[in-house]
Enzyme design. Structure first.
Site, PDB file in Angstrom:
ATOM      1  CG  ASP A 140       3.515 -90.158  44.176  1.00 48.20           C
ATOM      2  OD1 ASP A 140       3.142 -89.330  43.632  1.00 48.20           O
ATOM      3  OD2 ASP A 140       3.559 -91.148  44.318  1.00 48.20           O
ATOM      4  CD  GLU A 180       7.050 -94.534  37.939  1.00 50.38           C
ATOM      5  OE1 GLU A 180       6.133 -94.248  38.262  1.00 50.38           O
ATOM      6  OE2 GLU A 180       8.051 -95.265  38.200  1.00 50.38           O
TER       7      GLU A 180
END
Length: 810
Positions: free
Chosen positions: A577, A777
């Site tokens: 991202d 994550e």
């Protein structure tokens, strides 16, 4: 001949795949066995426990809730859906196989109880055993099971109603379209179960250890809001009691106040509540149309069998290499693969798509991210998806590029299951070849997503890991050595006993019969081509229009790519991202990671096309494209000055493309996917080992310490360690190690790097698992502490694969 077989609720359709009835019978048998073994499951992974059937969206759903009843306030933290904010010291599947079932444990700190759910299947029936073990003395717990029936259905309470609750097993009966008749029983459980004491009773209070039941008739489209309905009827009961008393001192104790008001059991949403003091256990038994009913005794037997089968299979498939062949690491690995399997869900519903003219913008104008115009959001027809999820509490939906990584352990564990998931994903392909990168299907899925992220745009892509996963399936089939023994016979005299061959399980049927696998992949191949061509068309870069005539021409004028959907701060479509890119975004830019992904995707199409017998001219086209990609990777994206593969940005002052170099995952992706020539491998491995750049004691950093934006702003992909990317680096080291053109000194460095990196990754994830009960994550590069989303058991579960890899390269 046309064969059309319904499998898992999805159509499998091919023409002239088989020329004999024997083969058709084998295909039909495989579909039948597959459908039976995967029909039921905890396919609502957003819940701590939610069972529904696969492929039958308008039929049945269920869920489990619990809370502490030692206070009046604990009900406000009723457990139902997995939430990041829930105070848990870990939860998830300890043992789980998608076809058999298994055990899940939730360590609930707030409610002072460990809840265990054990799920097993028996043909058209299933059993759920719920157990509770308080972590402190004298803890009282309320447990609520509910189920709803949708579509053409009828369900009702079959147990005799009592003003004081139900003293015996509580049974329901009914009929559900596509499932037929059923009965569902909530058992009282063993005699050791105890209810809370009577306390300060009033006339309307209920006795302890009774089963309480309440049924509602609600809009079927809102059955997923069962917790909201439960809280509403509980609030109504509290208000009713308050109207009957004169002071708070007369209120029933919480374990009585929050009981359901029993009723006659008519409706389409049914709640069953149990209140317990101390340890408890009870079963929910769903009996479909089967010859012998499922009982609690049989549930016990099936659980023992499922656990034993799982242990044996894990030892066979994922046996860890040293130093991770300890009992603790084996239990850790079992939990990781179990949570991959336990995170698979069945999703149904519409998707939101922007169909405005701006959504189809080819982004050829400067400042394109500012000029999209207003969206034109449309709702698609209902779609189906069978897929894993990255994280049950935070990302309980299908993600395109995540799923390719989920499928790596899935295909190893259960190749046939992996292919069914791939089939499901590729059925989402639209007429143009697009698959939305996020599958947010229906209102329940959208309730977990901020509104600004719900709408999908039909020119936005994601790294094409699904086709790469399909290539891995093909390689599994081709490497299988069982075809001569168990392969598909030809001719009309195939004996009936072969169809029922005991080793012909739906788990490995494709490996045992490559002809069957070839037929299945061949049926998917036209969709794969459509999807591949969509990628090349929508993500292409115009090399020639922005090319500096003073620079040598590249090998190919066509093989350049850039991610659509860029903004100055993000390139969400790349999957990385906030990884730094050229500023400002410009239509001249080209992205090296996307070129590498396209090279890997093209190589997969060569393998898959060859496997299904695609025309020679088609295979040649793929090979020509791959040659152009590899050439342009060197001609356009290699920076001799930086010693990196780099993006290309636009220098407005000089009116030319320039290298935008940020050492990290983007610069390493060509190496990760195996497109780097042998003579560059040594310099890349040296950069990987540099502790002032990418190397850390917890894995390879996503961005070099030396980069000017390291650790800044969101700090999402700007330094943290991500397990799936480190897995790709390990596999690249493993693959390049066998390259005879790499000299011995480089091979020695690769071997040392591989061995140390493998240990760093596993030790980091394992230590956090032990200390917190969670996988994360990402991991902090300096300390190894978990970051971002917790209970992230998607690609972080690749740690299981890493433990299974060889200890060292030799």
């Amino acid at each position: 001949m046309l064969i059309k077989q319904i499998a898992f609720g999805y159509e499998f359709e091919s023409t002239h795949l088989y020329e004999d009835d024997s083969a058709r019978l084998l295909l039909s048998e495989h579909a039948r066995e597959t459908n039976a073994s995967l029909k039921w499951g905890p396919y609502r992974p957003n819940l701590y426990m939610g069972i529904r059937p696969r492929g039958l969206p308008q039929s049945f759903l269920s869920g489990l809730m619990w809370y502490n009843v030692d206070s009046y306030s604990a009900i406000q933290k009723t457990r139902h859906s997995c939430e990041q904010s829930d105070e848990m010291s870990g939860y998830g599947w300890e043992t789980y196989d998608t076809r058999d079932g298994g055990r899940q444990v939730m360590h609930d700190t707030t409610h002072k109880v460990d809840i265990t759910t054990e799920f097993v299947k028996d043909g058209a029936s299933w059993g759920l055993r719920v157990k509770g073990k308080p972590t402190q003395p004298d803890v009282n717990t309320a447990v609520v099971f509910y189920f709803g029936t949708e579509g053409l259905s009828e369900s009702h309470l079959a147990t005799k109603f009592s003003d004081l609750g139900y003293l015996q097993d509580t049974a329901y009966g009914g009929f559900i379209n596509d499932l037929g008749k059923f009965d569902l029983t909530v058992t009282r459980g063993p005699a050791s179960n105890q209810g809370p004491p009577d306390g300060n009773s009033v006339a309307t209070a209920q006795l302890g250890d009774r089963i309480h039941a309440r049924s509602l008739t609600v809009d079927p489209a809102t059955l997923w809001k069962a917790k909201e309905y439960y809280m509403k009827i509980t609030q109504d009961r509290i208000e009713q009691i308050q109207r009957m008393i004169t002071s708070r001192d007369q209120l029933p104790i919480p374990s009585q106040l929050f009981n359901l008001n029993d009723d006659g059991g008519q409706g389409n949403l049914h709640f069953v509540q149990r209140n317990f003091m101390g340890e408890f256990q009870f079963d929910i038994l769903f009996n479909g149309q089967s010859e012998t009913p499922l009982t609690s005794a049989k549930v016990t037997h099936l659980l023992e069998s499922a656990m034993s089968s799982f242990d044996n299979r894990y030892s066979e498939v994922f046996a860890p290499s040293a130093p991770y062949n300890t009992a603790e690491h084996i239990a850790f690995g079992k939990a990781l693969i179990s949570n991959v399997m336990g995170g698979i869900g069945y999703f149904h519903g519409s998707s939101l798509v922007d169909r405005s003219e701006g959504a189809y913008d080819d982004e050829e104008e400067e400042n394109f991210w500012l000029n999209r115009g207003p969206p034109e959001i449309t709702e698609t027809e209902p779609l189906n998806l069978f897929s894993g999820v990255p994280s049950r509490p935070f990302f309980p939906r299908g993600f395109y590029w995540d799923e390719g990584f989920h499928l790596i352990p899935t295909l190893k564990w259960d190749p046939d299951l992996g292919l069914e998931i791939l089939k499901s994903w590729f059925k989402l392909t639209d007429d143009e070849g697009w698959i939305a990168r996020e599958q947010i299907l229906g209102h329940e899925a959208r309730s977990k997503v901020p509104q600004e992220f719900q709408t999908q745009i039909p020119t936005f892509a994601n790294p094409p890991t699904l086709i790469i996963a399909l290539e891995a399936f093909v390689e599994q089939v081709e490497s299988s050595s069982t075809e001569s023994k168990h392969g598909m016979p030809v001719g009309d005299d195939m004996p009936q006993q072969f169809i029922n061959f005991p080793e012909f399980s739906p788990r490995t049927a494709y490996l045992r019969s490559p002809a069957l696998a070839r037929a299945a992949v061949k049926s998917m191949y036209p969709t794969l081509k459509l999807h591949y061509n969509w990628f090349r068309r929508t993500q292409s870069a115009d090399i020639k229009a922005w090319h500096d005539p003073n620079v040598a021409r590249p090998m190919s004028w066509t093989e350049g790519y850039r991610w659509r959907g860029r903004t100055p701060n993000h390139c969400l479509t790349s999957g990385l991202d906030d990884y730094p890119r050229a500023l400002p975004p410009h239509p001249a830019e080209m992205h090296v990671d996307l070129l590498a992904w396209m090279g890997s995707m093209t190589r997969s199409m060569i393998k898959i096309g060859s496997f299904v017998g695609a025309p020679v001219s088609e295979i040649k086209r793929y090979k020509d494209i791959l040659t152009g990609i590899q050439g342009n990777l060197e001609d356009l994206h290699w920076s001799e000055e930086a010693g990196l593969y780099c993006d290309l940005g636009w220098n407005a002052a000089q009116e030319t493309r320039t290298h935008e170099c940020h050492e990290g995952y983007v610069s390493l992706i060509p190496f990760m996917v195996g497109l780097v020539p042998s003579d560059r491998v040594g310099s890349i491995v040296k950069k990987i080992r540099d502790p002032d750049g990418l190397w850390s004691n917890h894995g390879i950093r996503s961005l070099s310490l030396r980069d000017s934006v390291f650790g800044t702003d969101e700090n999402y992909w700007r330094g943290s360690v991500w397990i799936h990317m480190n897995y790709m680096i390990l596999t690249a080291l493993e693959n390049y190690y066998d390259d005879p053109d790499i000299d011995s000194d480089v091979r020695s460095l690769m071997s040392d790097t591989y061995q140390k990196l493998r240990v760093n990754i596993v030790d980091t994830v394992f230590k956090e698992w032990q200390e917190t009960g969670f996988a994360f994550e990402q991991y902090e590069q300096a300390t190894g502490k978990g970051k971002g989303v917790k209970h992230f058991l998607g690609w972080t579960s690749l740690t299981t694969m890493i433990m299974n890899m060889p200890e060292r390269l030799n």
